[in-house]
Design a protein around this motif. Sequence first.
Motif, PDB file in Angstrom:
ATOM      1  N   ALA A  99       3.025  -0.066  -6.440  1.00  0.00           N
ATOM      2  CA  ALA A  99       2.837  -1.153  -7.922  1.00  0.00           C
ATOM      3  C   ALA A  99       4.464  -1.112  -8.134  1.00  0.00           C
ATOM      4  O   ALA A  99       4.912  -2.613  -8.332  1.00  0.00           O
ATOM      5  CB  ALA A  99       1.960  -0.164  -8.925  1.00  0.00           C
ATOM      6  N   LYS A 100       5.127  -0.565  -7.975  1.00  0.00           N
ATOM      7  CA  LYS A 100       6.398  -0.589  -8.367  1.00  0.00           C
ATOM      8  C   LYS A 100       7.122  -1.656  -7.131  1.00  0.00           C
ATOM      9  O   LYS A 100       8.056  -2.501  -7.071  1.00  0.00           O
ATOM     10  CB  LYS A 100       7.716   0.722  -8.257  1.00  0.00           C
ATOM     11  CG  LYS A 100       7.498   1.711  -8.367  1.00  0.00           C
ATOM     12  CD  LYS A 100       7.897   0.720 -10.374  1.00  0.00           C
ATOM     13  CE  LYS A 100       8.438   1.988 -11.250  1.00  0.00           C
ATOM     14  NZ  LYS A 100       8.472   1.355 -12.705  1.00  0.00           N
ATOM     15  N   THR A 122      -2.627  -4.840  -9.800  1.00  0.00           N
ATOM     16  CA  THR A 122      -2.543  -3.000  -8.962  1.00  0.00           C
ATOM     17  C   THR A 122      -4.822  -3.123  -8.952  1.00  0.00           C
ATOM     18  O   THR A 122      -5.483  -2.984  -9.683  1.00  0.00           O
ATOM     19  CB  THR A 122      -2.552  -2.219 -10.138  1.00  0.00           C
ATOM     20  OG1 THR A 122      -1.443  -2.017 -10.408  1.00  0.00           O
ATOM     21  CG2 THR A 122      -2.719  -0.539  -9.565  1.00  0.00           C
ATOM     22  N   ARG A 140       0.700  -1.332  -0.503  1.00  0.00           N
ATOM     23  CA  ARG A 140       0.251   0.123   0.081  1.00  0.00           C
ATOM     24  C   ARG A 140       0.633   1.301   0.208  1.00  0.00           C
ATOM     25  O   ARG A 140       1.969   1.258   0.386  1.00  0.00           O
ATOM     26  CB  ARG A 140      -0.989   0.019   1.391  1.00  0.00           C
ATOM     27  CG  ARG A 140      -1.837  -1.305   1.606  1.00  0.00           C
ATOM     28  CD  ARG A 140      -2.915  -1.197   2.865  1.00  0.00           C
ATOM     29  NE  ARG A 140      -3.600  -3.127   2.657  1.00  0.00           N
ATOM     30  CZ  ARG A 140      -4.053  -2.865   2.311  1.00  0.00           C
ATOM     31  NH1 ARG A 140      -5.141  -2.164   0.933  1.00  0.00           N
ATOM     32  NH2 ARG A 140      -5.393  -3.931   2.160  1.00  0.00           N
ATOM     33  N   PRO A 193       1.983   5.381  -2.099  1.00  0.00           N
ATOM     34  CA  PRO A 193       2.582   5.448  -3.218  1.00  0.00           C
ATOM     35  C   PRO A 193       3.091   4.802  -4.128  1.00  0.00           C
ATOM     36  O   PRO A 193       2.991   5.012  -5.303  1.00  0.00           O
ATOM     37  CB  PRO A 193       2.571   7.332  -3.352  1.00  0.00           C
ATOM     38  CG  PRO A 193       2.620   7.268  -2.344  1.00  0.00           C
ATOM     39  CD  PRO A 193       1.876   6.252  -1.356  1.00  0.00           C
ATOM     40  N   ASN A 247      -6.115  -0.671  -6.590  1.00  0.00           N
ATOM     41  CA  ASN A 247      -6.385   0.531  -6.916  1.00  0.00           C
ATOM     42  C   ASN A 247      -5.073   1.575  -7.159  1.00  0.00           C
ATOM     43  O   ASN A 247      -3.815   0.945  -6.939  1.00  0.00           O
ATOM     44  CB  ASN A 247      -7.127   1.291  -5.890  1.00  0.00           C
ATOM     45  CG  ASN A 247      -7.053   1.258  -4.338  1.00  0.00           C
ATOM     46  OD1 ASN A 247      -5.705   1.756  -4.241  1.00  0.00           O
ATOM     47  ND2 ASN A 247      -8.291   0.452  -3.692  1.00  0.00           N
ATOM     48  N   ASP A 248      -5.136   3.070  -6.685  1.00  0.00           N
ATOM     49  CA  ASP A 248      -3.432   3.680  -7.184  1.00  0.00           C
ATOM     50  C   ASP A 248      -2.618   3.821  -5.969  1.00  0.00           C
ATOM     51  O   ASP A 248      -1.816   4.018  -5.895  1.00  0.00           O
ATOM     52  CB  ASP A 248      -3.534   5.305  -7.256  1.00  0.00           C
ATOM     53  CG  ASP A 248      -4.913   5.991  -6.422  1.00  0.00           C
ATOM     54  OD1 ASP A 248      -5.182   5.429  -5.934  1.00  0.00           O
ATOM     55  OD2 ASP A 248      -4.952   7.054  -6.820  1.00  0.00           O
ATOM     56  N   ILE A 249      -3.198   3.253  -4.745  1.00  0.00           N
ATOM     57  CA  ILE A 249      -2.622   2.610  -3.225  1.00  0.00           C
ATOM     58  C   ILE A 249      -2.416   1.900  -2.614  1.00  0.00           C
ATOM     59  O   ILE A 249      -1.934   1.059  -1.616  1.00  0.00           O
ATOM     60  CB  ILE A 249      -2.771   3.669  -2.442  1.00  0.00           C
ATOM     61  CG1 ILE A 249      -4.228   3.811  -1.836  1.00  0.00           C
ATOM     62  CG2 ILE A 249      -2.608   5.549  -2.449  1.00  0.00           C
ATOM     63  CD1 ILE A 249      -4.679   4.493  -0.708  1.00  0.00           C
ATOM     64  N   HIS A 250      -3.154   0.523  -3.550  1.00  0.00           N
ATOM     65  CA  HIS A 250      -3.381  -0.310  -3.495  1.00  0.00           C
ATOM     66  C   HIS A 250      -2.804  -1.770  -4.858  1.00  0.00           C
ATOM     67  O   HIS A 250      -3.247  -2.135  -5.354  1.00  0.00           O
ATOM     68  CB  HIS A 250      -4.482  -0.846  -2.273  1.00  0.00           C
ATOM     69  CG  HIS A 250      -3.681  -2.339  -2.054  1.00  0.00           C
ATOM     70  ND1 HIS A 250      -5.465  -3.149  -1.636  1.00  0.00           N
ATOM     71  CD2 HIS A 250      -3.576  -3.617  -1.879  1.00  0.00           C
ATOM     72  CE1 HIS A 250      -5.435  -4.455  -1.600  1.00  0.00           C
ATOM     73  NE2 HIS A 250      -4.445  -4.388  -1.157  1.00  0.00           N
ATOM     74  N   THR A 251      -1.537  -2.249  -3.777  1.00  0.00           N
ATOM     75  CA  THR A 251      -1.145  -3.429  -5.592  1.00  0.00           C
ATOM     76  C   THR A 251      -0.901  -4.354  -4.428  1.00  0.00           C
ATOM     77  O   THR A 251      -0.453  -4.723  -3.363  1.00  0.00           O
ATOM     78  CB  THR A 251       0.106  -2.508  -6.387  1.00  0.00           C
ATOM     79  OG1 THR A 251      -0.190  -1.584  -7.218  1.00  0.00           O
ATOM     80  CG2 THR A 251       0.403  -4.010  -7.326  1.00  0.00           C
TER      81      THR A 251
END
Length: 78
Positions: A16-17, A44, A11, A13, A46-50
């Motif tokens: 994802a990386k 992914t 989780r 920013p 969402n934008d803060i959870h991968t």
Amino acid sequence: MRKIKLIWDFRGPAAAKTAEHHEIHLKEYIEIEKLPLNITGFDTINDIHTIAWMVVTDEFMIPVRDALKPHRGELFEE
């Protein structure tokens, strides 16, 4: 034989990386341990959870779980 998807949650920013990089280590572990399955990935949410994940059979679930400490698991269906 059942297939189990072991999941690591990341989780923030850089999630994802981090998950993408974690998958590299999962592939290395599979190769080193000569596991019979080589199904891995990262998704992914969402934008803060991968998530990063790997699939194991029942036979290998406990040793892999104890060695790599996934956050959770679920049955894997292709």
